[in-house]
Design an enzyme around this catalytic site. Structure first.
Site, PDB file in Angstrom:
ATOM      1  N   ARG A 104     -40.603   1.247 125.421  1.00 44.03           N
ATOM      2  CA  ARG A 104     -40.167  -0.132 125.257  1.00 44.03           C
ATOM      3  C   ARG A 104     -41.299  -1.033 125.703  1.00 44.03           C
ATOM      4  NH1 ARG A 104     -34.890  -2.602 128.088  1.00 44.03           N
ATOM      5  NH2 ARG A 104     -36.151  -2.295 129.930  1.00 44.03           N
ATOM      6  N   THR A 108     -42.131  -7.519 125.017  1.00 51.83           N
ATOM      7  CA  THR A 108     -41.186  -7.914 123.959  1.00 51.83           C
ATOM      8  C   THR A 108     -39.864  -7.159 124.055  1.00 51.83           C
ATOM      9  OG1 THR A 108     -41.969  -6.160 122.502  1.00 51.83           O
ATOM     10  CG2 THR A 108     -43.120  -8.266 122.367  1.00 51.83           C
ATOM     11  N   ASP A 200     -35.249   2.448 136.699  1.00 53.63           N
ATOM     12  CA  ASP A 200     -35.976   3.032 135.570  1.00 53.63           C
ATOM     13  C   ASP A 200     -35.763   4.541 135.557  1.00 53.63           C
ATOM     14  OD1 ASP A 200     -38.156   4.289 134.047  1.00 53.63           O
ATOM     15  OD2 ASP A 200     -38.843   2.228 133.804  1.00 53.63           O
ATOM     16  N   ASP A 203     -38.982   6.845 135.364  1.00 54.99           N
ATOM     17  CA  ASP A 203     -39.743   6.864 136.619  1.00 54.99           C
ATOM     18  C   ASP A 203     -39.018   7.662 137.699  1.00 54.99           C
ATOM     19  OD1 ASP A 203     -41.935   5.476 135.731  1.00 54.99           O
ATOM     20  OD2 ASP A 203     -41.111   3.509 136.257  1.00 54.99           O
TER      21      ASP A 203
END
Ligand code: PRP
Ligand code: URA
Length: 209
Positions: A104, A108, A200, A203
């Protein structure tokens, strides 16, 4: 309109609560994702076709059931979807595994494809797309779009946590794709992260931050 199934099983909810905790380390996070994925796929595959077969037990010959219909393919969205593969292969060891690499764009939030390798016969399989997080839905929607562009139609999506925005996006872009989630969270924050979520997923899974 596609179906959305939210798993409220106590074992899944308990394990997910530990995953959400920011103090849960990489090893435990990985193990829990593995376990939850295995529990979820049990329900995700509940409607698979079976056929009657004959088996000779040590006692007698009997009629019993075996899987029929399309074989399964599982397609993790890289990276974080990888964390769901082993749990599912534990239950469906003959499933073929395809991979779609998307990230991603942080500015944006749009998905960028960097890899795609599907089983040769993917269009003849029942496909299960995996990604722990369905946030804006951009990544999953794009991944499903790429899979459909290769001639595949029988697709279900399995996420650990979804935001309402992600669900709405999949239902709009892919009304034929049923979505299975362990939790439907509240909303997205300004950075596109699911609230409360778990941060995340990639991660935390791979220890990269
Ligand atoms: C995360 C997650 C999804 C995506 C969800 O991946 O694993 O793929 O974000 O967000 P979206 O619904 O708004 O598209 P990320 O792009 O961080 O890549 P990674 O798996 O390599 O960490
Ligand atoms: N990707 C993640 O890993 N977590 C989120 O909350 C949103 C996107």
């Amino acid at each position: 309109m596609s179906k959305v199934v939210v798993f409220d099983h106590p074992l899944i909810q308990h394990k997910l609560s530990i995953m959400r905790d920011k103090n849960t380390g990489c090893k435990e996070f990985r193990e829990l994702l593995d376990e939850i994925s295995m529990l979820m796929v049990y329900e995700v595959t509940r409607d698979l076709q079976t056929k009657e077969i004959e088996v000779e037990t040590p006692i007698c010959v009997t009629k019993t059931k075996a899987l029929a219909g399309k074989p399964i393919g599982i397609i993790p969205i890289l990276r974080a979807g990888l964390g769901m593969v082993d749990g599912i292969l534990n239950l469906i060891p003959n499933a073929k595994v395809g991979h779609i690499g998307l990230y991603r764009d942080p500015a944006t939030l749009n998905p960028v494809e960097y890899y795609c390798k599907l089983p040769e016969d993917a269009e003849h399989r029942e496909l299960i797309v995996l990604d722990p997080m369905l946030a804006t839905g951009g990544s999953a929607s794009a991944a499903i779009g790429f899979i459909k562009a290769r001639g595949c139609n029988n697709i279900r999506l399995v996420n650990l946590i979804a935001a309402p925005e992600g669900i709405a996006r999949i239902q709009k872009d892919h009304p034929d794709v049923d979505v299975y989630v362990a939790a439907l969270d509240d909303h997205l924050n300004d950075h596109g992260y699911i609230v409360p979520g778990l941060g995340d997923a990639g991660d935390r899974l791979f220890g990269t931050k």
